[in-house]
Design a protein around this motif. Structure first.
Motif, mmCIF file in Angstrom:
data_model
loop_
_atom_site.group_PDB
_atom_site.id
_atom_site.type_symbol
_atom_site.label_atom_id
_atom_site.label_comp_id
_atom_site.label_asym_id
_atom_site.label_seq_id
_atom_site.Cartn_x
_atom_site.Cartn_y
_atom_site.Cartn_z
ATOM 1 N N THR A 156 -23.014 46.808 19.439
ATOM 2 C CA THR A 156 -22.743 48.166 19.808
ATOM 3 C C THR A 156 -21.376 48.486 19.571
ATOM 4 O O THR A 156 -21.440 49.650 19.119
ATOM 5 N N ILE A 210 -28.968 52.701 14.207
ATOM 6 C CA ILE A 210 -29.177 51.208 13.876
ATOM 7 C C ILE A 210 -30.100 50.615 14.845
ATOM 8 O O ILE A 210 -30.510 51.401 15.808
ATOM 9 N N VAL A 232 -27.687 52.980 18.793
ATOM 10 C CA VAL A 232 -28.028 51.605 18.509
ATOM 11 C C VAL A 232 -29.303 51.359 19.427
ATOM 12 O O VAL A 232 -29.280 51.622 20.377
ATOM 13 N N ALA A 275 -21.378 49.357 16.036
ATOM 14 C CA ALA A 275 -21.994 50.484 15.774
ATOM 15 C C ALA A 275 -21.162 51.991 15.965
ATOM 16 O O ALA A 275 -20.995 52.780 15.393
#
Length: 352
Positions: free
Chosen positions: A167, A151, A178, A170
């Motif tokens: 976070t 990401i 990320v 993700a």
């Protein structure tokens, strides 16, 4: 400076078209309205890149999956000796396309997906209604076949308080990592910079939070904010100002735009060194006056930049991003305020 006979990596923007109109886009409207390379021209270019022994091609746009010939392009790259990375918003990824893409999985190193919020409300503020749900759905299709999905988040005033939630999202999704990057005053990002960018106190909060997340999750959390912290912390004992080495464009790689224009990087679309319709990439890489002029930057130091020459922190700087300098001043040998230690410490304010 020893010049490589060819670049190691190529950023290949295959289209300026996109299914979104993001208000922070660094590409739009720079390449819009120009004729894009046809399929046969791109195939021929990929043959040239392979012959030059390029290591990695990163395809992007616009949105690369807008092109109807996208899988012909991907197949051509993956059948060569080169590795492939892809930048996408994932909104156009269906279950069928993800499975089709999985046929090339052994040659794909990275699929970078842009997500700018932990909720639809935040993400869609930047990228348009329905964007968040479509992107998450596309990522879920990709994650059924790939481990290399990550990401990319542009940190702005609207989403900086959601860094921790992004976070966690993700992590739950099972992506590889990320990356939290600073908004660049380039393209549409420059137009809306004053409204979207963080103030000094907000940047401090972001850096503090990212350090905490880095401590907790290690290399899963990366990005330009943490990179800047690393640069400044490792430069504490340097006495002489280093060369302007914060950018490797035209040393290790370069970018090719949808119309065939060759530029130092995708963020420096105004510095065209040549066009692959007219010359080979090797000719442009080795002999173009544009690249020769840009490479002179690497022989300069902070002493050569007026705003930096008398700064007490100049030994800690690398010159930052020349694309930011160019966007703000029209000159690549100028201060990049986003990489300035005075601004990093809050001693000076920059808001576009």
């Amino acid at each position: 400076m020893n010049l490589l006979s060819a670049p190691l990596d190529i950023f290949l923007s295959i289209t300026h078209k996109c299914n979104l109109e993001c208000i922070h886009c660094s590409v739009y409207p720079a390449t819009c309205g120009k004729e894009e390379l046809a399929t046969n021209k791109l195939i021929k270019l990929i043959d040239e890149l392979s012959g030059l022994k390029i290591f990695t091609v990163r395809i992007s746009g616009g949105e690369p999956f807008v092109r109807k010939d996208i899988f012909k392009i991907i197949e051509k790259i993956c059948k060569s000796s080169m590795r492939l990375s892809i930048n996408t918003n994932a909104m156009l990824i269906t279950a069928k396309k993800a499975k089709q893409l999985s046929e090339f999985a052994p040659k794909i190193d990275d699929i970078m997906v842009s997500i700018d919020g932990a909720t639809a409300k935040t993400h869609d503020f930047l990228r348009g209604k329905g964007g968040f749900n479509a992107t998450v759905r596309g990522m879920e299709y990709l994650l059924k076949h790939f481990k290399c999905v990550s990401i990319y988040t542009t940190v702005i005033k609207k989403n900086f308080t959601e860094i921790g939630k992004i976070t966690l999202m993700a992590k739950k999704m099972g992506v590889e990592g990320v990356k939290f990057n600073e908004l660049l005053p380039i393209g549409m990002g420059l137009k809306y910079y004053k409204d979207l960018s963080l103030n000094a106190e907000e940047r401090k909060l972001v850096i503090k939070k990212l350090k905490q997340l880095k401590s907790e999750y290690g290399g899963f959390v990366t990005g330009t904010y943490l990179d800047l912290c690393e640069i400044f912390s490792s430069s504490q004992n340097i006495k002489d100002p280093p060369s302007l080495n914060g950018c490797g464009a035209t040393l290790n790689g370069c970018a090719i735009l949808p119309d065939g224009s060759v530029v130092p990087c995708d963020r420096l679309q105004g510095l065209v060194a040549g066009n692959i319709r007219e010359k080979t990439l090797r000719e442009i890489w080795l002999h173009s006056e544009g690249f020769k002029l840009f490479r002179k930057r690497f022989k300069k130091t902070l002493n050569d930049i007026k705003e930096c020459s008398s700064c007490g922190y100049k030994a800690m700087c690398t010159g930052g991003c020349p694309a930011v300098s160019f966007a703000l001043t029209g000159n690549t040998i100028a201060r990049d305020p986003l990489s300035c230690y005075r601004i990093f410490r809050g001693e000076e304010i920059f808001n576009g």
